[in-house]
Design a protein around this motif. Structure first.
Motif, PDB file in Angstrom:
ATOM      1  N   PHE A 179       0.898  -1.276  -0.067  1.00  0.00           N
ATOM      2  CA  PHE A 179      -0.089   0.175  -0.114  1.00  0.00           C
ATOM      3  C   PHE A 179       0.788   1.423   0.079  1.00  0.00           C
ATOM      4  O   PHE A 179       0.333   2.412   0.040  1.00  0.00           O
ATOM      5  CB  PHE A 179      -1.116   0.054   1.194  1.00  0.00           C
ATOM      6  CG  PHE A 179      -1.835  -1.005   1.034  1.00  0.00           C
ATOM      7  CD1 PHE A 179      -2.724  -1.049   0.091  1.00  0.00           C
ATOM      8  CD2 PHE A 179      -2.015  -1.899   1.898  1.00  0.00           C
ATOM      9  CE1 PHE A 179      -3.782  -2.138   0.213  1.00  0.00           C
ATOM     10  CE2 PHE A 179      -3.247  -3.131   2.117  1.00  0.00           C
ATOM     11  CZ  PHE A 179      -3.975  -2.832   0.992  1.00  0.00           C
ATOM     12  N   TYR A 212      -7.118   1.430   3.680  1.00  0.00           N
ATOM     13  CA  TYR A 212      -6.184   2.412   3.262  1.00  0.00           C
ATOM     14  C   TYR A 212      -6.851   3.325   2.056  1.00  0.00           C
ATOM     15  O   TYR A 212      -7.954   2.971   1.584  1.00  0.00           O
ATOM     16  CB  TYR A 212      -4.997   1.787   2.322  1.00  0.00           C
ATOM     17  CG  TYR A 212      -3.964   1.091   3.528  1.00  0.00           C
ATOM     18  CD1 TYR A 212      -3.132   1.817   3.760  1.00  0.00           C
ATOM     19  CD2 TYR A 212      -4.278  -0.132   3.988  1.00  0.00           C
ATOM     20  CE1 TYR A 212      -2.137   1.409   4.892  1.00  0.00           C
ATOM     21  CE2 TYR A 212      -3.607  -0.879   4.863  1.00  0.00           C
ATOM     22  CZ  TYR A 212      -2.363   0.102   5.336  1.00  0.00           C
ATOM     23  OH  TYR A 212      -1.618  -0.536   6.216  1.00  0.00           O
ATOM     24  N   TYR A 250      -6.813  -5.225   9.678  1.00  0.00           N
ATOM     25  CA  TYR A 250      -7.580  -5.037   8.607  1.00  0.00           C
ATOM     26  C   TYR A 250      -7.575  -6.706   7.790  1.00  0.00           C
ATOM     27  O   TYR A 250      -6.349  -7.222   7.983  1.00  0.00           O
ATOM     28  CB  TYR A 250      -7.329  -4.026   7.653  1.00  0.00           C
ATOM     29  CG  TYR A 250      -5.896  -3.870   7.097  1.00  0.00           C
ATOM     30  CD1 TYR A 250      -5.444  -4.699   6.078  1.00  0.00           C
ATOM     31  CD2 TYR A 250      -5.037  -3.327   7.760  1.00  0.00           C
ATOM     32  CE1 TYR A 250      -4.148  -4.667   5.658  1.00  0.00           C
ATOM     33  CE2 TYR A 250      -3.709  -2.995   7.361  1.00  0.00           C
ATOM     34  CZ  TYR A 250      -3.309  -3.998   6.252  1.00  0.00           C
ATOM     35  OH  TYR A 250      -2.023  -3.687   6.023  1.00  0.00           O
ATOM     36  N   ARG A 282      -4.534  -8.850   9.329  1.00  0.00           N
ATOM     37  CA  ARG A 282      -3.023  -8.156   9.707  1.00  0.00           C
ATOM     38  C   ARG A 282      -3.679  -7.470  11.085  1.00  0.00           C
ATOM     39  O   ARG A 282      -4.573  -6.856  11.171  1.00  0.00           O
ATOM     40  CB  ARG A 282      -2.655  -7.370   8.641  1.00  0.00           C
ATOM     41  CG  ARG A 282      -2.246  -7.860   7.487  1.00  0.00           C
ATOM     42  CD  ARG A 282      -1.161  -7.261   6.852  1.00  0.00           C
ATOM     43  NE  ARG A 282      -0.032  -7.587   7.825  1.00  0.00           N
ATOM     44  CZ  ARG A 282       1.087  -6.828   7.952  1.00  0.00           C
ATOM     45  NH1 ARG A 282       1.136  -5.538   7.585  1.00  0.00           N
ATOM     46  NH2 ARG A 282       1.973  -7.144   8.978  1.00  0.00           N
ATOM     47  N   HIS A 295      -1.412  -1.456  12.612  1.00  0.00           N
ATOM     48  CA  HIS A 295      -0.039  -1.290  12.561  1.00  0.00           C
ATOM     49  C   HIS A 295      -0.032  -0.050  11.902  1.00  0.00           C
ATOM     50  O   HIS A 295      -0.837   0.671  11.228  1.00  0.00           O
ATOM     51  CB  HIS A 295       0.884  -2.178  11.899  1.00  0.00           C
ATOM     52  CG  HIS A 295       0.529  -2.242  10.579  1.00  0.00           C
ATOM     53  ND1 HIS A 295      -0.601  -3.474  10.284  1.00  0.00           N
ATOM     54  CD2 HIS A 295       0.535  -2.106   9.399  1.00  0.00           C
ATOM     55  CE1 HIS A 295      -0.964  -3.494   8.945  1.00  0.00           C
ATOM     56  NE2 HIS A 295      -0.216  -2.545   8.531  1.00  0.00           N
ATOM     57  N   HIS A 330       2.745   2.218   9.361  1.00  0.00           N
ATOM     58  CA  HIS A 330       3.884   1.920   8.272  1.00  0.00           C
ATOM     59  C   HIS A 330       4.977   2.962   8.420  1.00  0.00           C
ATOM     60  O   HIS A 330       4.286   4.278   8.512  1.00  0.00           O
ATOM     61  CB  HIS A 330       3.481   1.908   6.808  1.00  0.00           C
ATOM     62  CG  HIS A 330       2.796   0.471   6.628  1.00  0.00           C
ATOM     63  ND1 HIS A 330       3.304  -0.561   6.160  1.00  0.00           N
ATOM     64  CD2 HIS A 330       1.453   0.235   6.586  1.00  0.00           C
ATOM     65  CE1 HIS A 330       2.664  -1.538   6.002  1.00  0.00           C
ATOM     66  NE2 HIS A 330       1.420  -1.209   6.445  1.00  0.00           N
ATOM     67  N   GLN A 379       7.118  -1.358  10.345  1.00  0.00           N
ATOM     68  CA  GLN A 379       5.866  -1.255  10.712  1.00  0.00           C
ATOM     69  C   GLN A 379       5.546  -1.339  12.230  1.00  0.00           C
ATOM     70  O   GLN A 379       6.513  -2.371  12.672  1.00  0.00           O
ATOM     71  CB  GLN A 379       4.945  -2.578  10.044  1.00  0.00           C
ATOM     72  CG  GLN A 379       4.877  -2.516   8.657  1.00  0.00           C
ATOM     73  CD  GLN A 379       4.132  -3.491   7.916  1.00  0.00           C
ATOM     74  OE1 GLN A 379       2.868  -3.865   8.504  1.00  0.00           O
ATOM     75  NE2 GLN A 379       4.529  -4.234   6.936  1.00  0.00           N
TER      76      GLN A 379
END
Ligand SMILES: [Fe+2]
Length: 302
Positions: free
Chosen positions: A105, A159, A193, A214, A217, A219, A233
């Motif tokens: 992403f 995102y 997510y 996941r 977090h 990034h 992360q």
């Protein structure tokens, strides 16, 4: 070389690839043939299974668009991204590192932000987050003038490139560290997510009876000439999937100290509860190079 039998195939390919001029490419190709042919022999791959494999690999490419990268997702789901990362950081895999995989992403055109800015570019419901970060070298000296990209999902786990309701570049920014190697920003707390499971990665997740989440977090990517670009992360320890990340990304060095505050913050205009994180980073000397961005735009955009 005329091939006499199954063993002769490997000899023929090895001999042919052995003439590759570039020594590193030759090394990689010969190891690839050794392991790939060994894999076919060990599993006694059937013709039908081989056809399935070809179809799966073709689908990885076909599902990859300017706003989605199925290949990166598959590499993560197989643990290859994590392995490559940990072998190439922390003094070649010898010591602890905060490096982590890039994921699918990151965008290379994240807007430059001032320290203290918010990453909220459109109203984003959810608990607020205040992050202070510091960058130092391995001797503990502050690294000033480092460019730090930050990007994360919304509290709904999306995102901006996946979510038409978010403004372009929402929850993304690029900061520059001050003379003390520090910067801070405001945002909303990301949530864990689900990764997309409408392609080959989903087939793998279902076949292996895994969940497809996941843990929450943030990034980071830290770039400064003279230092190895660090992609990191920082994970939230209270996430229910902290020890079962579908992308195998969580290492102990990456679990952040997210602190919950149950009183409102007049200074920042945050309602309760809100969260804070003070995150130090240590970067190594080496080559500064931003990776190739896995995506370029929002879904549906050019
Ligand atoms: Fe992510």
């Amino acid at each position: 070389m005329i091939i006499e039998n199954q063993a002769g195939v490997t000899d023929a390919v090895t001999e042919a690839f052995g003439r590759t001029e570039n020594p590193r490419l030759r090394e990689i190709l010969l190891a690839l043939v050794r392991h790939l042919h060994g894999f076919v022999r060990e599993t006694r791959l059937t013709e039908r299974e081989f056809q399935d494999a070809v179809r799966i690999i073709a689908t990885l490419g076909q599902k990859t668009t300017p706003s989605h990268n199925e290949v990166v997702l598959m590499a993560g789901s197989l643990g290859v991204s994590a392995l490559v990362c940990l072998l190439n950081n922390g003094n070649g895999g010898q010591s602890e590192t905060q490096a982590n995989m890039l994921g699918p992403f990151w965008r290379d055109d994240q807007p430059l932000s001032e320290s203290g800015d918010t990453l909220e570019r459109s109203p984003t419901p959810g608990p607020k987050l205040l992050v202070h970060a510091g960058v130092a070298d391995s001797e503990g000296r502050p690294v000033a003038g480092a460019e730090v990209d930050v990007w994360h999902s919304s509290p709904e786990g999306l995102y901006e490139n996946q979510d038409p309701s978010q403004a372009p570049m929402n929850l993304r920014g690029r900061f520059v560290t001050d003379k003390d190697g520090r910067f801070h920003f405001r945002s909303v707390r990301p949530s864990g997510y689900p990764i997309p499971i409408d392609g080959p990665v989903g087939d793998l997740v279902r076949a292996t009876r895994r969940h497809h989440y996941r843990p929450a977090h943030l990034h980071f990517m830290i770039y400064k000439p003279g230092y190895k670009t660090m992609v990191s992360q920082i994970y939230a320890p209270d996430d229910e999937h902290i020890d079962s990340d579908v992308q195998f990304g969580v290492t102990r060095a990456l679990i952040g100290d997210y602190v919950r505050h149950d009183d409102l913050s007049a200074e920042h205009g945050f309602a309760a509860p809100w969260y804070s994180l003070d995150q130090p980073f240590v970067i190594e000397r080496g080559e500064a190079r931003r990776p190739i961005a896995p995506i370029r735009s929002k879904a549906g955009a050019a």
